[in-house]
Design a protein around this motif. Structure first.
Motif, PDB file in Angstrom:
ATOM      1  N   ARG A 155      34.923  32.908  34.410  1.00  0.00           N
ATOM      2  CA  ARG A 155      34.689  33.629  33.279  1.00  0.00           C
ATOM      3  C   ARG A 155      33.596  34.795  33.504  1.00  0.00           C
ATOM      4  O   ARG A 155      32.678  34.812  33.970  1.00  0.00           O
ATOM      5  N   VAL A 156      33.899  35.793  32.719  1.00  0.00           N
ATOM      6  CA  VAL A 156      33.127  36.960  32.637  1.00  0.00           C
ATOM      7  C   VAL A 156      32.960  37.364  31.193  1.00  0.00           C
ATOM      8  O   VAL A 156      33.739  37.933  30.490  1.00  0.00           O
ATOM      9  N   PRO A 157      31.906  36.825  30.372  1.00  0.00           N
ATOM     10  CA  PRO A 157      31.741  37.346  29.225  1.00  0.00           C
ATOM     11  C   PRO A 157      31.287  38.737  28.712  1.00  0.00           C
ATOM     12  O   PRO A 157      30.725  39.341  29.816  1.00  0.00           O
ATOM     13  N   GLY A 158      32.136  39.218  27.994  1.00  0.00           N
ATOM     14  CA  GLY A 158      31.703  40.603  27.508  1.00  0.00           C
ATOM     15  C   GLY A 158      30.185  41.146  27.349  1.00  0.00           C
ATOM     16  O   GLY A 158      29.964  41.971  28.184  1.00  0.00           O
ATOM     17  N   TYR A 159      29.220  40.307  27.095  1.00  0.00           N
ATOM     18  CA  TYR A 159      27.766  40.661  27.059  1.00  0.00           C
ATOM     19  C   TYR A 159      27.193  40.989  28.592  1.00  0.00           C
ATOM     20  O   TYR A 159      26.343  41.390  28.475  1.00  0.00           O
ATOM     21  N   LEU A 160      28.074  40.149  29.672  1.00  0.00           N
ATOM     22  CA  LEU A 160      27.604  40.324  30.940  1.00  0.00           C
ATOM     23  C   LEU A 160      28.496  41.044  31.929  1.00  0.00           C
ATOM     24  O   LEU A 160      28.471  40.952  33.060  1.00  0.00           O
ATOM     25  N   LYS A 161      29.538  41.843  31.427  1.00  0.00           N
ATOM     26  CA  LYS A 161      30.473  42.481  32.049  1.00  0.00           C
ATOM     27  C   LYS A 161      29.820  43.413  33.321  1.00  0.00           C
ATOM     28  O   LYS A 161      30.319  43.337  34.307  1.00  0.00           O
ATOM     29  N   LYS A 162      28.810  44.246  32.744  1.00  0.00           N
ATOM     30  CA  LYS A 162      28.131  45.352  33.707  1.00  0.00           C
ATOM     31  C   LYS A 162      27.540  44.590  34.727  1.00  0.00           C
ATOM     32  O   LYS A 162      27.348  45.126  35.743  1.00  0.00           O
ATOM     33  N   LYS A 163      27.317  43.359  34.747  1.00  0.00           N
ATOM     34  CA  LYS A 163      26.502  42.336  35.753  1.00  0.00           C
ATOM     35  C   LYS A 163      27.628  41.776  36.785  1.00  0.00           C
ATOM     36  O   LYS A 163      27.243  41.555  37.969  1.00  0.00           O
ATOM     37  N   PHE A 164      28.864  41.954  36.390  1.00  0.00           N
ATOM     38  CA  PHE A 164      30.028  41.197  37.401  1.00  0.00           C
ATOM     39  C   PHE A 164      30.569  42.592  38.104  1.00  0.00           C
ATOM     40  O   PHE A 164      30.883  43.581  37.315  1.00  0.00           O
ATOM     41  N   ASN A 165      31.036  42.491  39.336  1.00  0.00           N
ATOM     42  CA  ASN A 165      31.744  43.581  40.020  1.00  0.00           C
ATOM     43  C   ASN A 165      33.480  43.518  39.661  1.00  0.00           C
ATOM     44  O   ASN A 165      33.954  43.994  40.576  1.00  0.00           O
ATOM     45  N   ILE A 166      33.829  42.589  38.960  1.00  0.00           N
ATOM     46  CA  ILE A 166      35.093  42.294  38.761  1.00  0.00           C
ATOM     47  C   ILE A 166      35.858  43.016  37.678  1.00  0.00           C
ATOM     48  O   ILE A 166      35.231  42.973  36.393  1.00  0.00           O
ATOM     49  N   ARG A 167      36.888  43.482  37.862  1.00  0.00           N
ATOM     50  CA  ARG A 167      37.791  44.487  36.889  1.00  0.00           C
ATOM     51  C   ARG A 167      39.114  43.586  37.102  1.00  0.00           C
ATOM     52  O   ARG A 167      39.773  43.440  38.150  1.00  0.00           O
TER      53      ARG A 167
END
Length: 596
Positions: A361-373
């Motif tokens: 899971r990559v929640p919207g509020y943490l999207k910038k913290k993950f390198n995944i797209r």
């Protein structure tokens, strides 16, 4: 209640994520702390704890370290210097981890060779490993002997068992080696976490296996990451039936067990018959899986031990939603931790809060913290779709696209690639969202829902998964080309009922000398079990695209249905050779009447 459930979900997710990130936070490319330092620290803390149990024998952390130290001194005694590689070609056994752990203490890398490989694929892996020494046992010795003439240089065999010819006796050689740790300053001075610790072989998307370079830093991410994500403890006993030449069993499970003082219960290979009795008898509290493993268990009749266990968690990847239900509802395991990660890649995901079927899971509020797209993808051209400005396009919730990972210099975003630089570059996507950026291509299609949960859809290109292994169609084609009468080959994967992965199917154009009755014996000799075609279709000609590539989309769609296919169609029946697919056989295959 809905708000309460949502808050509970977020709490579980954030707790798991925080625990994992805390364990990997200090990992850095230029650090002089190596994976062997992590393991030595565990040994110093839990010296007398049981470390690994295998076939009735148990070794403590101190004994594990002593074995590793002997291998470190053995390497030094043979003049194997830092930066060089030793190949390890053996099935699971109690010394397996100790061997590469010991070699890493003196800066020597270990190439973990798939012990199921034979013939050309085995020779290829040994050649690209650049190893001058190979550690084998009595089981793998004949396979090595068979490919000696295909090797580009002499590789000295060291056998844990009886020797013959020019083989060397490793058991005897180790007797004169010290059990004490080599001096760290002398042995590891100048080594950094960005240096190579292991090579793990992956078939990638095309061709023969590629050697993924596993740095000390990457090994630490695996081992520390799972020590954190599983929340393992010194009282845990982790059942491992997966091969140790793969990252899931060899690094993820080992890290979860050994970096927190726990114990590994290791089996040579998976057995659905003995699984639950082993778990109960050995008082296991966790096991590591791949999706197919859990399906094999679910397909077994009820077992007196299947609910008598103390399993508080199972962790792994590829667990299908329907089997997920069996794990929790039938077998009553405490919880499931599904994860995703490519051996060589920089994308990792964890499903911390248990949404069934999701890989993370990559929640919207943490999207910038993950390198995944996840970006839009053209299945025909097998490339990401770009907009008018040349940039890739992110998919919307529910849409399917390729998962990619931003490449940066930090440990979690780093991409070390393969031993082959050309192969490495093929996995990098440039100018994705802005000029000059670089992203790792996972080669996997995924979709994300509105809550941020990510679901695996399929693998891109020619590679498909079967029996827990990636099968490269070009490799299968190359082996089939050596069979008398085969003129053209088109290999692809087809779904079979509810089974995980895809079964191999070969569409062939053949001459009069082709004899289907002899094909089974040939593929058994030339290929590992997971790569052997389950279905064979004989065509008068194979359709190609405008760029002279074989078309597979229609063939995959037609599958192995005799009502659709008028060409001669065969199925590898267990215990027999290739037999014709009749309507009755087709129905039985779909119903799970054959053990594939």
């Amino acid at each position: 209640m809905r708000l309460q459930a949502k808050l509970k979900r977020e709490w579980r997710f954030l707790k798991g994520l925080t625990r994992t990130l805390k364990r990997v936070k200090s990992i850095a490319p230029d650090s002089d702390n190596l994976i062997c330092d992590d393991l030595e620290a565990a040994v110093d803390k839990w010296r007398n704890n049981p470390a690994i149990t295998f076939e009735g024998k148990t070794i403590t952390y101190a004994e594990l370290d002593a074995i590793a130290n002997r291998y470190a001194h053995w390497a030094k005694g043979q003049g194997i210097t830092r930066g060089q590689t030793v190949a390890l070609f053996m099935p699971n056994r109690i010394e397996y981890l100790a061997i590469w752990y010991g070699l890493s203490k003196v800066g020597v890398a270990t190439a973990l060779i798939n012990n199921q490989l034979t013939g050309a694929a085995l020779a290829h892996c040994l050649n690209i490993s650049q190893a001058l020494h190979c550690i084998i046992d009595t089981e793998t010795s004949p396979c090595f002997e068979d490919v000696k003439e295909q090797l580009g240089r002499h590789i000295q065999q060291w056998v844990l068992g009886p020797v013959h010819g020019d083989q060397r006796d490793l058991v005897n050689a180790l007797k004169s080696c010290s059990q004490l740790r080599p001096d760290r300053l002398t042995a590891r001075d100048g080594l950094k976490a960005k240096d190579t610790a292991l090579y793990i072989f992956t078939s990638g998307t095309t061709g023969l296996p590629k050697a993924a370079r596993i740095t000390h830093m990457r090994a630490q991410l695996y081992m520390r990451g799972f020590a954190g994500s599983t929340d393992s403890r010194a009282t845990d006993r982790i059942y491992v039936t997966l091969p140790l030449y793969h990252a899931t069993g060899g690094l993820c499970a080992m890290g979860a067990g050994l970096l927190n003082g726990g114990s590994i219960v290791l089996r040579k290979k998976f057995s659905a018959t003995h699984f639950w009795s082993d778990v109960v008898t050995e008082n296991c509290t966790m096991f590591v899986y791949i999706g197919e493993l859990c399906r094999y268990l679910a397909n077994q009749p009820e077992n007196e031990f299947e609910r008598a266990h103390k399993l508080r968690l199972i962790f792994g990847n590829g667990l299908r939603p329907d089997v997920w239900e069996d794990m929790l509802d039938r077998f009553k395991v405490g919880g499931v931790l599904e994860f995703y990660g490519a051996t060589e890649g920089n994308v990792s995901l964890f499903n911390f809060d248990g949404r069934r079927g999701a890989i993370g899971r990559v929640p919207g509020y943490l999207k910038k913290k993950f390198n995944i797209r996840i970006v839009k993808f053209d299945v025909e051209t097998e490339t990401p779709v770009r907009s008018a400005n040349g940039c890739c396009i992110e998919v919307k919730p529910g849409e399917i696209g390729e998962c990619i990972g931003h490449i940066a210099s930090d440990a979690r975003s780093n991409f070390t690639g393969y031993a082959d630089k050309a192969a490495t570059e093929k996995k990098v996507l440039h100018d994705v969202f802005e000029k000059g950026d670089a992203w790792f291509r996972t080669g996997d299609l995924m979709r994300q829902d509105s809550d941020g949960y990510i679901y695996f859809v399929d693998r891109i290109g020619d590679t498909f998964r079967w029996k827990g292994e990636n099968v490269a169609t070009s490799e299968v084609s190359e082996r089939l080309a050596g069979f008398p009468g085969v003129k053209e080959i088109n290999v692809y994967g087809v779904p079979v009922g509810d089974l995980d992965g895809k079964a191999g199917m070969a569409s062939l154009v053949v001459g009069p000398e082709f004899e289907i009755d002899n094909l089974a014996e040939y593929v058994d000799r030339e290929m590992p079990a997971y790569a052997r075609p389950v279905f064979v279709r004989l065509q008068p000609e194979i359709e190609t695209t405008g760029t002279f590539k074989y078309r597979k989309i229609d063939l995959v769609k037609e599958g192995f249905d005799p009502a659709v296919i008028k060409d001669p169609l065969y199925f590898r029946e267990p215990g027999k050779g290739y037999v014709k697919v009749t309507k009755a056989a087709y129905t039985k295959i779909l119903a799970g009447g054959f053990k594939l």
